[in-house]
Design an enzyme around this catalytic site. Structure first.
Site, mmCIF file in Angstrom:
data_model
loop_
_atom_site.group_PDB
_atom_site.id
_atom_site.type_symbol
_atom_site.label_atom_id
_atom_site.label_comp_id
_atom_site.label_asym_id
_atom_site.label_seq_id
_atom_site.Cartn_x
_atom_site.Cartn_y
_atom_site.Cartn_z
ATOM 1 N N HIS A 1 45.156 22.671 37.566
ATOM 2 C CA HIS A 1 46.285 23.141 38.382
ATOM 3 C C HIS A 1 47.582 22.503 37.895
ATOM 4 O O HIS A 1 48.605 23.187 37.750
ATOM 5 C CB HIS A 1 46.109 22.720 39.852
ATOM 6 C CG HIS A 1 44.996 23.391 40.580
ATOM 7 N ND1 HIS A 1 44.062 22.688 41.311
ATOM 8 C CD2 HIS A 1 44.662 24.691 40.713
ATOM 9 C CE1 HIS A 1 43.210 23.536 41.872
ATOM 10 N NE2 HIS A 1 43.551 24.752 41.510
ATOM 11 N N LYS B 1 37.829 30.110 55.001
ATOM 12 C CA LYS B 1 37.113 29.221 54.071
ATOM 13 C C LYS B 1 36.852 27.888 54.753
ATOM 14 O O LYS B 1 37.573 27.498 55.647
ATOM 15 C CB LYS B 1 37.976 28.973 52.821
ATOM 16 C CG LYS B 1 37.714 29.943 51.698
ATOM 17 C CD LYS B 1 38.341 29.387 50.422
ATOM 18 C CE LYS B 1 38.244 30.339 49.261
ATOM 19 N NZ LYS B 1 38.950 29.799 48.078
ATOM 20 N N SER C 1 38.215 23.494 41.417
ATOM 21 C CA SER C 1 38.081 22.551 42.525
ATOM 22 C C SER C 1 36.625 22.477 42.973
ATOM 23 O O SER C 1 36.125 21.397 43.321
ATOM 24 C CB SER C 1 38.958 22.976 43.703
ATOM 25 O OG SER C 1 40.308 22.960 43.337
HETATM 26 P P1 ADP Z 1 40.115 26.977 42.361
HETATM 27 O O1 ADP Z 1 39.639 26.613 43.734
HETATM 28 O O2 ADP Z 1 39.278 28.036 41.695
HETATM 29 O O3 ADP Z 1 40.321 25.795 41.462
HETATM 30 P P2 ADP Z 1 42.743 27.731 43.444
HETATM 31 O O4 ADP Z 1 42.719 28.835 44.418
HETATM 32 O O5 ADP Z 1 43.044 26.389 43.991
HETATM 33 O O6 ADP Z 1 41.440 27.728 42.546
HETATM 34 O O7 ADP Z 1 43.710 28.051 42.220
HETATM 35 C C1 ADP Z 1 45.072 28.255 42.269
HETATM 36 C C2 ADP Z 1 45.515 28.804 40.929
HETATM 37 O O8 ADP Z 1 45.264 27.862 39.886
HETATM 38 C C3 ADP Z 1 44.803 30.090 40.484
HETATM 39 O O9 ADP Z 1 45.760 30.914 39.852
HETATM 40 C C4 ADP Z 1 43.784 29.621 39.501
HETATM 41 O O10 ADP Z 1 43.461 30.633 38.561
HETATM 42 C C5 ADP Z 1 44.540 28.483 38.842
HETATM 43 N N1 ADP Z 1 43.649 27.509 38.244
HETATM 44 C C6 ADP Z 1 42.732 26.746 38.860
HETATM 45 N N2 ADP Z 1 42.102 25.935 37.971
HETATM 46 C C7 ADP Z 1 42.646 26.217 36.761
HETATM 47 C C8 ADP Z 1 42.415 25.730 35.414
HETATM 48 N N3 ADP Z 1 41.485 24.806 35.165
HETATM 49 N N4 ADP Z 1 43.166 26.257 34.422
HETATM 50 C C9 ADP Z 1 44.083 27.214 34.702
HETATM 51 N N5 ADP Z 1 44.345 27.705 35.918
HETATM 52 C C10 ADP Z 1 43.640 27.221 36.930
#
Ligand code: ADP
Length: 160
Positions: A18, A42, A129
């Site tokens: 992120h 969620k 996450s």
């Molecule tokens: P997650 O729970 O799958 O980590 P979130 O809903 O918190 O995802 O993600 C927020 C944004 O950050 C989304 O656009 C997601 O694609 C992006 N994102 C999450 N992890 C990564 C990563 N490792 N690399 C690139 N983008 C990411």
């Protein structure tokens, strides 16, 4: 007019993946608002307040990044903030279909708001996450995946 982008997500909790997207986005837009989705359907590990606090601590050194939360439709929040863009990260083909659907519906709702996709840094292409929580739950090290404050916060959550 300043270019403002919203970077939405659950951030439960924020990972190095992120932060990579947020940092890169902050170089392209005048202001990036990291918006934590307050999604009641969620079952999050961290409360919205905790997720915001961790994001604030880990983005403190980027002056044009702001952290907030939102309920309801993303596009309404984007307009309320006078933003013109949504930033999303793409990790794998599996992210693509869902994100294409979201970007298309958001364009239908407001054609003036553009969605920008950034390819993940290869280092973090496997990182989410949920993976981090799964590893931390079994007390395995997550130091390469999340900032130190998040590692500490995870330890506290999983102390039995
Ligand atoms: P997650 O729970 O799958 O980590 P979130 O809903 O918190 O995802 O993600 C927020 C944004 O950050 C989304 O656009 C997601 O694609 C992006 N994102 C999450 N992890 C990564 C990563 N490792 N690399 C690139 N983008 C990411």
């Amino acid at each position: 007019m300043a270019s403002i982008a919203v970077c939405p997500g659950s951030f439960d909790p924020v990972t190095l993946g992120h932060l990579d997207i947020i940092k890169r986005g902050s170089k392209v837009f005048d202001k990036v608002i990291v918006a934590v989705l307050n999604n009641r359907s969620k079952q999050p590990l961290f409360t919205v307040e905790e997720r915001i606090e961790l994001l604030r601590e880990t983005t403190r050194d980027i002056p044009n990044v702001e952290v907030d939360n939102f309920n309801g439709l993303l596009i309404d929040y984007v307009k309320e903030k006078n933003a013109s863009a949504i930033i999303k990260g793409l990790r794998a083909v599996s992210d693509f279909e869902y994100e294409l659907q979201m970007a298309s519906i958001n364009r239908k709702l407001d054609e003036n708001v553009e969605t920008f996709f950034m390819m993940t840094n290869n280092k973090y292409s496997y990182l989410s996450s949920s993976i981090v929580k799964e590893i931390a739950k079994y007390d395995a090290p997550v130091g390469d995946l999340v900032p130190d404050v998040v590692e500490e916060a995870l330890k506290k959550k999983y102390i039995k």
